[in-house]
Scaffold this active site. Structure first.
Site, PDB file in Angstrom:
ATOM      1  N   MET A 156      61.839  10.335  28.947  1.00 52.86           N
ATOM      2  CA  MET A 156      61.219   9.013  28.971  1.00 52.86           C
ATOM      3  C   MET A 156      60.716   8.618  27.590  1.00 52.86           C
ATOM      4  O   MET A 156      60.089   9.415  26.892  1.00 52.86           O
ATOM      5  CB  MET A 156      60.044   9.100  29.948  1.00 52.86           C
ATOM      6  CG  MET A 156      59.085   7.960  29.948  1.00 52.86           C
ATOM      7  SD  MET A 156      57.837   8.177  31.245  1.00 52.86           S
ATOM      8  CE  MET A 156      56.625   9.198  30.415  1.00 52.86           C
ATOM      9  N   HIS A 182      54.005  19.702  27.335  1.00 54.54           N
ATOM     10  CA  HIS A 182      55.294  19.145  27.734  1.00 54.54           C
ATOM     11  C   HIS A 182      56.314  19.120  26.582  1.00 54.54           C
ATOM     12  O   HIS A 182      56.066  18.519  25.534  1.00 54.54           O
ATOM     13  CB  HIS A 182      55.084  17.733  28.269  1.00 54.54           C
ATOM     14  CG  HIS A 182      56.278  17.179  28.986  1.00 54.54           C
ATOM     15  ND1 HIS A 182      56.825  17.780  30.096  1.00 54.54           N
ATOM     16  CD2 HIS A 182      57.038  16.088  28.748  1.00 54.54           C
ATOM     17  CE1 HIS A 182      57.860  17.073  30.509  1.00 54.54           C
ATOM     18  NE2 HIS A 182      58.012  16.043  29.711  1.00 54.54           N
ATOM     19  N   GLN A 215      62.574  13.818  32.348  1.00 58.67           N
ATOM     20  CA  GLN A 215      63.270  13.165  33.470  1.00 58.67           C
ATOM     21  C   GLN A 215      64.787  13.320  33.368  1.00 58.67           C
ATOM     22  O   GLN A 215      65.491  13.249  34.382  1.00 58.67           O
ATOM     23  CB  GLN A 215      62.872  11.686  33.584  1.00 58.67           C
ATOM     24  CG  GLN A 215      63.319  10.814  32.425  1.00 58.67           C
ATOM     25  CD  GLN A 215      62.796   9.383  32.504  1.00 58.67           C
ATOM     26  OE1 GLN A 215      61.798   9.101  33.185  1.00 58.67           O
ATOM     27  NE2 GLN A 215      63.456   8.458  31.822  1.00 58.67           N
TER      28      GLN A 215
END
Length: 308
Positions: free
Chosen positions: A43, A291, A118
């Site tokens: 993203m 992340h 994603q």
């Protein structure tokens, strides 16, 4: 959003053009026995950001000489690619990618795939929906395979977009216009409203066989040699981080989570993951970081072997 800080920086664009023209020269020699790699970014990122996917592409090319690496661009420009990571219906994105892959002559003997954030669940959808050309290994870096329930923060420059997205998700993630046009809503999984999620999620509920069983999804996923899932132990972007290994919140609350092995998806084996697990086709890796924050050394040691 990834190795280093991966923020989009304008200074990168001139380098980017340079990279683009040097990498498309006809004298690049690809090793025909080496499986190619397809990359799908996360993203707010793009195919070719020199600090993220561009860096990964170069690293793979360096470590596996002669490899063909395709970093997917969704749209006709880097800007469109980034915008589409927020606003283009995921089912349309998957269809577009399947089309790109089927037309690429370099991929016809199969390929390995790496999905970032994603991009992990999007490439799993490609494996399930588009068995040809054949995906061999799927590596998911922080992919949200059971979706998310929260959007705590967003990468780099896109935080203003995220504040708006968060408002939309809170207002009505499962309303039709939002499901159709907001990527993050399409893998929004509300544990307080499991039935609503099952009935209204246009993407995730479908690929996770929540509304019924599509036999080909299961059959196709089971064709993978390896399905590697990387979970980031200090993830502050994916809620819950267990989703990166197919875990999620127990229904009715948002504190206690279950693992893949405890899930109905596994026990009923709706996707073949139980069979794959028993056959040692599933690999669960961890990174002790936030992340998509991993070191070059970690990537070379743990990921490159799957690509050779």
């Amino acid at each position: 959003h990834g190795p280093g800080k991966m923020a989009v920086q304008a200074a990168g664009w001139s380098l980017l053009l340079l990279l683009h023209f040097t990498s498309t020269q006809p004298w690049t020699v690809h090793n025909s026995t080496q499986l190619p790699v397809v990359i799908w970014h996360g993203m707010g990122d793009s195919c070719c950001n020199p600090l993220s996917m561009g860096f990964i592409k170069k690293l793979v090319e360096e470590k596996v000489p002669g490899i063909y690496v395709l970093s997917l661009e969704i749209g006709n420009s880097v800007t469109e690619d980034m915008e589409n990571s927020f606003f283009m219906n995921v089912n349309d994105q998957v269809e577009l990618v399947c089309n790109i892959l089927s037309k690429d002559k370099m991929l016809q003997n199969g390929y390995n795939a790496m999905g970032f954030s994603q991009g992990g669940q999007f490439l799993r959808a490609v494996a399930q929906r588009c068995p040809s050309p054949a995906m061999k290994n799927l590596i998911s870096f922080g992919g949200q395979h059971q979706g998310v329930y929260g959007l705590p923060r967003c990468p780099g420059e896109s935080s203003h977009i995220c504040n708006w997205i968060r408002k939309m998700l809170n207002w009505g993630a499962y309303s039709s216009p939002i499901q159709e046009h907001l990527v993050q809503a399409e893998y929004w999984h509300d544990p307080l409203n499991e039935e609503l999620y099952r009935n209204k999620s246009v993407f995730l509920a479908d690929i996770n066989q929540e509304r019924g069983i599509n036999g080909s999804y299961k059959q196709n996923l089971m064709k993978l040699n390896k399905f590697v899932m990387v979970k980031f132990l200090k993830d502050s972007m994916v809620v819950p981080a267990d989703s990166e290994w197919f875990g999620f919140y127990n229904a009715g609350q948002a504190k206690v989570t279950y693992t893949l092995q405890e899930s109905d998806l596994y026990h009923e084996d709706r996707l073949g993951l139980k069979v794959m697990d028993k056959a040692k086709k599933l690999e669960f890796l961890t990174v002790d970081g936030d992340h998509l924050q991993f070191s070059e050394e970690w990537f070379i040691t743990n990921i490159i072997p799957y690509l050779k």
